[in-house]
Every structure is written in C-alpha cells, then in structure tokens.
Write an enzyme that holds these catalytic residues in place. Structure first.
Site: not given
Length: 488
Positions: A149, A170-171, A201, A258
């Site tokens: 990241n 990413c997971h 994300h 975010y």
C-alpha cells in the site's frame, strides 16, 4: 517447471511465509527458486530460516536464497512480488500522530487520507528504483506483483512511470464476499457469485447471486442487521449499504477514513465504529496491531520456526491472488480474481488513467479484464474523489512538488471535512520535515518548510484520538491468547 521468483520486502515474515507455502501448493512449482531481499538482514535471516525449515520438512528441491542486494535477487526473475513498507513503523507512527494534531483521526492511514498520501510519497521513489532494476536485470517479460500500500498509487507509478508490467493485488474483495456469503446463510463462499468493481479499498458488490438466485439490497440489509456480530462491527458499512444500495468491500475502519462523513466530529466517531478489533475503526488501530504483531513475532520466533516443520497442506492454501495467478500463467488453468490495473475502458464511468480493481481472468495469455462495467453513480462519485487525490499524489511524488502535495492532501475527503487550508499547509510541512530521510524528492523543500514552521501561528493540539487503545505488552497478549484458547 523451473523459474525464479523474487520477493522484495521479504522481511514481512508472516506474509512472505504465506506466499511461499501458497505457491508450493502448486505441484509443478516444486523446482523453482525463491530469491528473498530486504533492507533488514535480521528479518531476512528469520524468514530464510523458516522457509528452509519448510523445504526440509517437505523434502522439496526448492531453492531459497536471501540477500540485501536487491539487483542480485531480481536478476533473471520471472516474477517479482513487492510487500515493502518504506519507513517501517517509525514513519507510519508519524502518519497517524501528526494528522491527529490537526484533528484528523485515522484508523489505518495507508491508502489515502493524510497518512496514506505521505506513505505514497515514501514508496513511489523506491517503487521506481525497483522498476529500473526490473527493466535492467530481470527476465524478459517479467511480471511485477505489487501487494504494498497505497495500492493504487504504487501501481499507478510502476505502470505509468516505471514502465513495468504490473498488477496490484489485495484481499479485500475475497473477505467481503466471505462476509456476504456468511450473512446470507451460505454453506460455502463458493455458493456466492458476484461482480465487484471500483478502486482498491473502494470496490463495490454491484451484482450478487446466491446459488444462481439474485440477491437484492433489502435482503442484504436485513441479513447484515440480523447478524449477531456484523450488525455491531460493520455499522458504518451497513449505513453506506442503505444509502448507496450496494455493499463496500473494505472494512468498517478502512471505509470510515475514505469518506468525509463519519470521522469528522470526534464525538460522533464512536457511533460508527466498534472497538472489539482494530479493523472496525479504532484510532491508529492498524499501527497498534502492527506494533504488537512485530513484538509478538520477535519474542515467539522459536515457536514460529518450530511450526514450519509441519507438512504443507494444499487444502489450507489461502485466497491470496499471487499463487493462483502464477499457476494460471504457467499451467493455463484459468483463474478468476480481482486485479488492480489501469482502467483503459474496463469501468466506463471512471477515468482511463485511473488504477481500478475489477474482475479478470488469467491464463497463459495473461490477465484479461472483464470490460464494460458501469458503477452506480454514487459509487463512481466516491471513487472519483479518491482517484483525483491519487493522481495528484503520484504526480507530486514524481516531481517532488510540495505545493501539489499540499493540494492533494487538501482534496482528500476526510482531510477536507476536518481541516482548513492553513492547517493542511502546516501539517504537510510538518510531515515532510519529520519524514525527510525517506523523502529524497523533497530535500530541496525541507529548509523552507522548516522556516515556515518556525513562524507558523496555526494552533495544534496533542490528541490521542477519539477511540485509541494502548499497545499491549507481550504478557498481555499471552494472557489474552490463553483466555481465548480456554474459552474456545
């Protein structure tokens, strides 16, 4: 098959071990070479000992090398995996501490927001160094798999400026799908079919089918609100689901930072988060977790080494994308996953240059994205706010432009909801000065930033945040682990 995989930042011991065992679950890969590289000789020695123990216990011909010489590790590599954290926990602590002085309360701070943007400024020059080495000494046609990241910024820089074939991994999507399958009563996550798309994300489950049956908004809301655990841990995500009509992949804590709405008033933060685990919104939660994990690993290392003597169990192969991508590319066994790549028309209502995360299929021809996806307008608008910040952040990091960096931070949704322009200008000066050793592109700007700080009249406060927990000692962690074992 015989080829070389290099892992940069291999001192991320637990994650490197997971990637290693996942890849060796593929029968054809037993003869490959793993070249580990890191700036820490100590961490390299620990992870090499663990991987050597795994190879010995499983009687494999796999070769493992370790070196602090990155070019040596990358030489001739067909695949290169990055999981670096530039500046380590020292710089990361400033990503959380300094914004708090200006009222910006982050849970993670590694994607956007003030912390994530500065994290990108540290990472991008190093990512470009990686790419230069890859172009010069790696195998022809090598693929760069970035796990580090801030995902979108790192991948953007590697593709646009590093000129290397890069995919970001990413997971978050897998974990979100597991949650949805669980609340809907599925016996296995495999019963859930979905289209999930957006940016890293901030991906959105825009289509859901359980055993072929479409699942709508109202059913999903009811399922989450009825769940005894997620109804408490995912309050913010459920609120977004109600308003947007679709579920977001990312954790309650991640998503909260975010958006401009949920963490801007300290007395409101507790309403939307849950303190049962860091990932649900705790102030500086991931910093605390990372610090405890490092301390725990250092103390309990002999046990981790002993555990490496167990046979590899293919049934326990994780859903991390890397091993599945390599298997598909090398064996032509098709793999479907979610990948971070340049948009180029994949998502119709996001910019072409953005790094998006969306469904794709992998076979011997490469990663093939499913194109023509259109996000719901609210989802696209939320993604656009982050994309604009990411673009400015990447350009600032490349040019060493502190004025553009300040504008990027100013346009961050949460920062803009909390701080004035004067506060943002001073905060960025303070962060650049504090992290100067990891920001070579801003060396020319540091003296002037120091001068401005010496004359500034912008008030700050020393504040731990609205929902902070202290780092637990090893003794506390042991007691907690024992209690959980006894209860289970």
């Amino acid at each position: 098959m015989s080829f070389k995989i290099a892992i940069i930042g291999a001192g991320s011991v637990g994650f490197t071990k997971k990637l290693f065992t996942d890849i060796l679950c593929v029968p054809e890969f037993k003869d490959i070479e793993f070249a580990l590289t890191d700036v820490s000789e100590h961490n390299l020695a620990m992870i090499k000992a663990i991987l050597d123990r795994i190879v010995e216990a499983n009687k494999l011909p796999t070769k493992v090398t370790a070196t602090t010489n990155r070019r040596e590790a990358l030489e001739g590599a067909r695949y290169i995996i990055s999981c670096v954290r530039v500046g380590g926990l020292e710089a990361y602590a400033d990503d959380i501490r300094i914004p708090l002085k200006y009222g910006i309360d982050q849970c993670v701070g590694d994607t956007i927001c003030a912390g994530g943007i500065l994290y990108g400024q540290r990472n991008i020059p190093v990512i470009l160094d990686f790419c230069k080495d890859i172009r010069e000494v790696a195998a022809t046609g090598t693929k760069f798999l970035n796990y580090a990241n801030p995902m979108a910024m790192n991948t953007w820089a590697a593709i646009e400026y590093g000129k290397v074939d890069t995919v970001g991994l990413c997971h978050g999507v897998q974990h979100g799908a597991e949650q949805i399958a669980q609340v809907l009563g599925a016996k296995s996550p495999k019963e859930l079919d979905y289209v999930c798309s957006g940016i890293n994300h901030q991906t959105w489950f825009i289509e859901l089918k359980l055993n072929g049956r479409p699942v709508g908004k109202d059913e999903l809301i009811s399922a989450f609100e009825a769940h005894p655990v997620y109804s408490k841990q995912e309050k913010l995500r459920i609120d977004v689901l109600k308003r947007f009509g679709v579920y977001s992949t990312e954790s309650n804590g991640h998503l909260s930072e975010y958006l401009p709405w949920y963490r801007k008033r300290p007395d409101e933060i507790a309403r939307w988060i849950d303190m049962s685990d860091w990932i649900h919104g705790e102030t500086g939660g991931y910093l605390r977790y990372s610090t405890e994990t490092r301390n725990w690993f250092e103390t309990e290392y002999p046990q981790f080494l002993e555990a490496a003597s167990k046979p590899i169990d293919p049934a326990k192969r994780s859903n991390e994308h890397a091993s599945h991508i390599l298997e598909a590319l090398e064996t032509n066994r098709v793999y479907r996953g979610h990948f971070n790549v340049k948009n180029n028309g994949v998502i119709t209502n996001l910019p072409q240059d953005a790094i998006i995360e969306s469904p794709g299929f992998v076979d011997r021809f490469g990663i093939n994205m499913a194109a023509g996806i259109t996000l719901p307008e609210a989802c696209a608008a939320t993604c656009m706010a982050s994309i604009n910040v990411q673009r400015m952040s990447v350009h600032a990091a490349i040019a060493g432009d502190i004025d553009l960096l300040k504008l990027a931070v100013l346009h961050d949704p949460l920062v803009g909801a909390v701080s004035t322009p004067e506060e943002v200008w001073q905060m960025v000066d303070e962060m650049v000065v504090a992290q100067a050793q990891w920001l070579p592109q801003y060396a020319h700007a540091v003296p002037a930033a120091k001068e401005r700080l010496s004359k500034s009249k912008v008030k700050t406060r020393e504040w731990a945040g609205a929902a902070r927990r202290s780092v637990r000692s090893i003794e506390e962690l042991r007691a907690e682990k024992a209690a959980l074992k006894q209860a289970g």
